[in-house]
Each structure stands twice: as C-alpha cells, then as structure tokens.
Scaffold this motif. Structure first.
Motif, PDB file in Angstrom:
ATOM      1  N   ASN A   2       0.816  -1.203   0.000  1.00  0.00           N
ATOM      2  CA  ASN A   2       0.000   0.000   0.000  1.00  0.00           C
ATOM      3  C   ASN A   2       0.854   1.258   0.000  1.00  0.00           C
ATOM      4  N   LYS A   3       0.389   2.276  -0.733  1.00  0.00           N
ATOM      5  CA  LYS A   3       1.002   3.590  -0.676  1.00  0.00           C
ATOM      6  C   LYS A   3       0.084   4.509   0.117  1.00  0.00           C
ATOM      7  N   LEU A   4       0.651   5.565   0.625  1.00  0.00           N
ATOM      8  CA  LEU A   4      -0.107   6.529   1.409  1.00  0.00           C
ATOM      9  C   LEU A   4      -0.165   7.839   0.646  1.00  0.00           C
ATOM     10  N   PHE A 329      -0.007  13.913  -2.633  1.00  0.00           N
ATOM     11  CA  PHE A 329       1.395  13.602  -2.367  1.00  0.00           C
ATOM     12  C   PHE A 329       1.489  12.395  -1.444  1.00  0.00           C
ATOM     13  N   GLU A 330       2.583  11.678  -1.552  1.00  0.00           N
ATOM     14  CA  GLU A 330       2.795  10.495  -0.721  1.00  0.00           C
ATOM     15  C   GLU A 330       3.525  10.856   0.567  1.00  0.00           C
ATOM     16  N   ILE A 331       3.250  10.094   1.627  1.00  0.00           N
ATOM     17  CA  ILE A 331       4.022  10.205   2.859  1.00  0.00           C
ATOM     18  C   ILE A 331       4.502   8.809   3.248  1.00  0.00           C
ATOM     19  N   GLY A 332       5.498   8.751   4.117  1.00  0.00           N
ATOM     20  CA  GLY A 332       6.059   7.471   4.543  1.00  0.00           C
ATOM     21  C   GLY A 332       5.220   6.796   5.617  1.00  0.00           C
ATOM     22  N   THR A 333       5.399   5.501   5.745  1.00  0.00           N
ATOM     23  CA  THR A 333       4.605   4.726   6.703  1.00  0.00           C
ATOM     24  C   THR A 333       4.910   5.099   8.155  1.00  0.00           C
ATOM     25  N   ASN A 334       6.153   5.419   8.460  1.00  0.00           N
ATOM     26  CA  ASN A 334       6.503   5.786   9.832  1.00  0.00           C
ATOM     27  C   ASN A 334       5.870   7.118  10.235  1.00  0.00           C
ATOM     28  N   LEU A 335       5.851   8.080   9.315  1.00  0.00           N
ATOM     29  CA  LEU A 335       5.183   9.349   9.597  1.00  0.00           C
ATOM     30  C   LEU A 335       3.680   9.129   9.745  1.00  0.00           C
ATOM     31  N   TYR A 336       3.127   8.286   8.901  1.00  0.00           N
ATOM     32  CA  TYR A 336       1.694   7.949   8.963  1.00  0.00           C
ATOM     33  C   TYR A 336       1.326   7.435  10.353  1.00  0.00           C
ATOM     34  N   GLN A 337       2.120   6.534  10.874  1.00  0.00           N
ATOM     35  CA  GLN A 337       1.862   5.981  12.206  1.00  0.00           C
ATOM     36  C   GLN A 337       2.027   7.041  13.289  1.00  0.00           C
ATOM     37  N   LYS A 338       3.023   7.895  13.136  1.00  0.00           N
ATOM     38  CA  LYS A 338       3.266   8.944  14.131  1.00  0.00           C
ATOM     39  C   LYS A 338       2.108   9.938  14.160  1.00  0.00           C
ATOM     40  N   TRP A 355      -6.319   7.606   3.419  1.00  0.00           N
ATOM     41  CA  TRP A 355      -5.008   7.903   2.868  1.00  0.00           C
ATOM     42  C   TRP A 355      -4.369   6.705   2.188  1.00  0.00           C
ATOM     43  N   LEU A 356      -4.949   5.518   2.354  1.00  0.00           N
ATOM     44  CA  LEU A 356      -4.358   4.299   1.808  1.00  0.00           C
ATOM     45  C   LEU A 356      -4.731   4.086   0.344  1.00  0.00           C
ATOM     46  N   LEU A 357      -3.733   3.812  -0.458  1.00  0.00           N
ATOM     47  CA  LEU A 357      -3.950   3.467  -1.867  1.00  0.00           C
ATOM     48  C   LEU A 357      -3.504   2.025  -2.069  1.00  0.00           C
ATOM     49  N   LYS A 358      -4.366   1.181  -2.576  1.00  0.00           N
ATOM     50  CA  LYS A 358      -3.970  -0.196  -2.839  1.00  0.00           C
ATOM     51  C   LYS A 358      -3.276  -0.256  -4.195  1.00  0.00           C
ATOM     52  N   THR A 359      -2.087  -0.886  -4.226  1.00  0.00           N
ATOM     53  CA  THR A 359      -1.328  -0.977  -5.481  1.00  0.00           C
ATOM     54  C   THR A 359      -1.006  -2.441  -5.785  1.00  0.00           C
TER      55      THR A 359
END
Length: 359
Positions: A2-4, A329-338, A355-359
C-alpha cells in the motif's frame, strides 16, 4: 504494497483540525495547514507534515505558544521589530510579512525583523506573498548550530536559509529558496524517519567523516554548500538576524539549549523585506522584462541529457502541478503511524484509512 496518498484538500483539513484540537485558533491552524501542505505539494517533505511531531512536542511541553500575543516593539514607516512570543513560526512569519507588505505599499520598501521566533518552514512561502502583491520579497532566518563552516567539520552555524522572489507576467514568479547547507537538515530527518540512506556529500558523522547514514548525520554535522561560499552566506545571515534582534548566535549555548528543550521556545530570529516595484518602474515594465529574460535564457541549447532549463522555483511549481494531476502527495509509513499517535493523544477522531492506496 500500500502507498499513502493525501490530497491537497485532505491534508489541509487534517492539519487544521489537528492544530485546533491542540488549541490553536482557526486562523492560525489554517495558516499552519496551508504552509505544511504547500511544502508537500512542492516536493519539500522536509518542511511538510514531517514537522508535525516536532511542533506537537514543543506545543505539548509549552515551548511553543499556541495562543501567542505578538507585539511590535519598535516601529518606523518602513521598519518594525516584532516579538513573536514563541508562536508557531508560520504564524509569526506570516504576520511579519503581511506587515512588511503593508508598510512597503506606504513607504516603498519595508523590513520587519522577528525575535523570539521558532521554525518558520520554507521561506518561499513568505517571499511569494510579496511577489503576488507586485513586490520583490526577501527572507532570511537563523537556526541552531547544525552545519559546519569552511575549514571544520564541527557544527557552528545553522542551515540558515534565504529566499528571494520576483513577480513575472506571462511566466510564474521566480523564487529562489535555499538552505546554506548542501540540503535542508529536514531532508536528512525525513530519510532517518523512513530508514533511508542519504548521499555521502550531505553531512559528516560525529567523527567528521562523510556519511550516508541519516541517523549519524543528524548526530553529526551538515556540510555547507559550495564550501566557503555557503558558509560565508550563512555567517552573514546569522549576524544580520541575531544582531538586529538581540537573539543568541546559532552556536551559543542558549540557542542550543532552547532548540532541544521542548519546554522552551527556540530563540531564533527572522528578517523579512518587501520592495515595492512601482516607485522605481511600472510593474508592467518590470514583469515584462522578467518574462523577456526567462524567454532568452530558455532559448539556449541544452546540454546532453538535459530536458529543460529551469528558472528558480520552477521545479517546485512543476511538482505542484504533478501532485494535483495525480491526486496528492505520498508520505512514509513511519510518519503515517506517528500522525495517528499524535491525533489519538489529542483526542482527534479521524479516519486515516482514506489515505491508503492499494497498489
């Protein structure tokens, strides 16, 4: 995998809601949301949502003032010294440039310095405010010691950035926005948060060796761009900002303590300048000359493997167009969790699954 992906609209709404939940008024929350979102859209994640954990910590511990009482301490027709009262930097910076523009309309040129300032984000945000009003905009600020000067690998100065913006007519405004380090330290922080390496010429580790490890770079020292040229510009920026406002130099203990102490403001200084063009030449004549210059430069033959000659700020405008076409725009998974953790801490109920995009 998944992308964010965040849309521009979603980002603005989320950031504004979060900062109002923290305690900011809507006007200030919207200013922060606009700034951080535009940074992301411009491809400057170093100054985008990645800054929220740091801002939130400073606000939570009382270092940043969520309800500041900013005051003009000294004033003439074309100048002002503003006490930022440890406001979020975007808030004090926006107020300072708005005052600068107002004064420049009356006196032709204005300069506003800010003391007791905090991290103000990307400086193009402020200089573009002036350019949109038909003015030349300039902005500089100091920061905590993180960057070497020519001849040492020890942190002496901040990344002390500068920005200049000019209006154009047919073309987009020209806007130069540069850290005096090879790159903004925030880019290293983004790489560290997401566990990615950095180019070896960006920074030194604590032993003074070039490093590709973002964590070691954050513990070490950023390198100035252009060796003595970058450090020379940084020296002048630091001296102008600190000496005009009485704030501590980048390397002084008080500066270092307050930047790293979540219970204290960052003790930084800014200077904003707006120059009205009309007292010198008509705005139409000026912007037509800017357009003419751009056209002449872009007519030159390209080097091999070069697709385009870019004007200052053009890559960022292109990136904004790209983000708008792709939906955000995309963000990283660690920032997403924070960001989820911070939202939960402040009791913001928010659906992050959008915010989740299935790829």
């Amino acid at each position: 995998m998944n992308k964010l992906l965040l849309s521009e609209k979603t980002s603005r709404e989320f950031v504004s809601q979060l900062f109002m939940k923290i305690g900011a008024c809507k006007e200030h929350a919207d200013q922060v949301a606009d700034h951080l979102t535009l940074a992301e859209m411009r491809g400057q994640a170093s100054h985008g949502l990645n800054r929220i954990p740091f801002y939130a910590q400073k606000l939570q511990k009382g270092g940043y003032n969520i309800r500041p009482e900013m005051k003009i301490l000294k004033e003439t027709a074309g100048t002002a010294l503003l006490d930022g009262d440890d406001a979020l930097g975007v808030v004090s910076g926006t107020k300072a440039m708005e005052l600068c523009i107002k004064k420049a309309k009356e006196s032709g040129c204005a300069a506003v310095a800010v003391k007791n300032a905090n991290h103000i984000g990307f400086l193009a945000y402020y200089t573009l405010m002036a350019a949109r009003e038909g003015m030349i905009g300039l902005a500089i600020c100091n920061s905590g010691a993180s960057t070497a000067v020519s001849g040492t690998s020890k942190p002496v100065l901040g990344t002390d950035p500068f920005s200049i913006a000019l209006p154009a007519h047919r073309h987009l405004p020209l806007v130069l926005d540069c850290a005096t380090s090879v790159v903004a330290q925030g880019k290293v922080a983004v790489a560290d948060r997401e566990g990615k390496p950095i180019p070896g010429h960006w920074a030194y580790d604590e032993e003074g060796n070039p490093t590709t490890d973002a964590g070691k770079a954050l513990a070490g020292t950023m390198r100035p761009f252009g060796d003595y040229k970058g450090s020379g510009i940084a020296i002048m920026i630091s001296l102008i900002c600190c000496c005009l406002t009485g704030m501590p130099f980048d390397m002084e203990e008080e500066n270092q303590r307050r930047i790293h102490d979540a219970t204290a403001g960052s003790a930084l200084a800014d200077l904003f300048i707006a120059i009205d063009i009309s007292p010198y030449i008509s705005l139409d004549s000026f912007t037509e000359r800017v357009d003419q210059f751009i056209d002449i430069v872009k007519q030159n033959d390209l080097l091999p493997d070069t697709a385009k000659i870019y004007m200052p700020g053009e890559k960022e405008f292109d990136q904004m167009d790209c983000c708008r076409k792709t939906g955000g725009f995309e963000i990283g998974t660690n920032l997403y969790q924070k960001l989820q953790e911070i939202s939960a801490f402040y009791g913001l109920e928010y659906d992050f699954t959008s915010w989740l995009l299935k790829t």
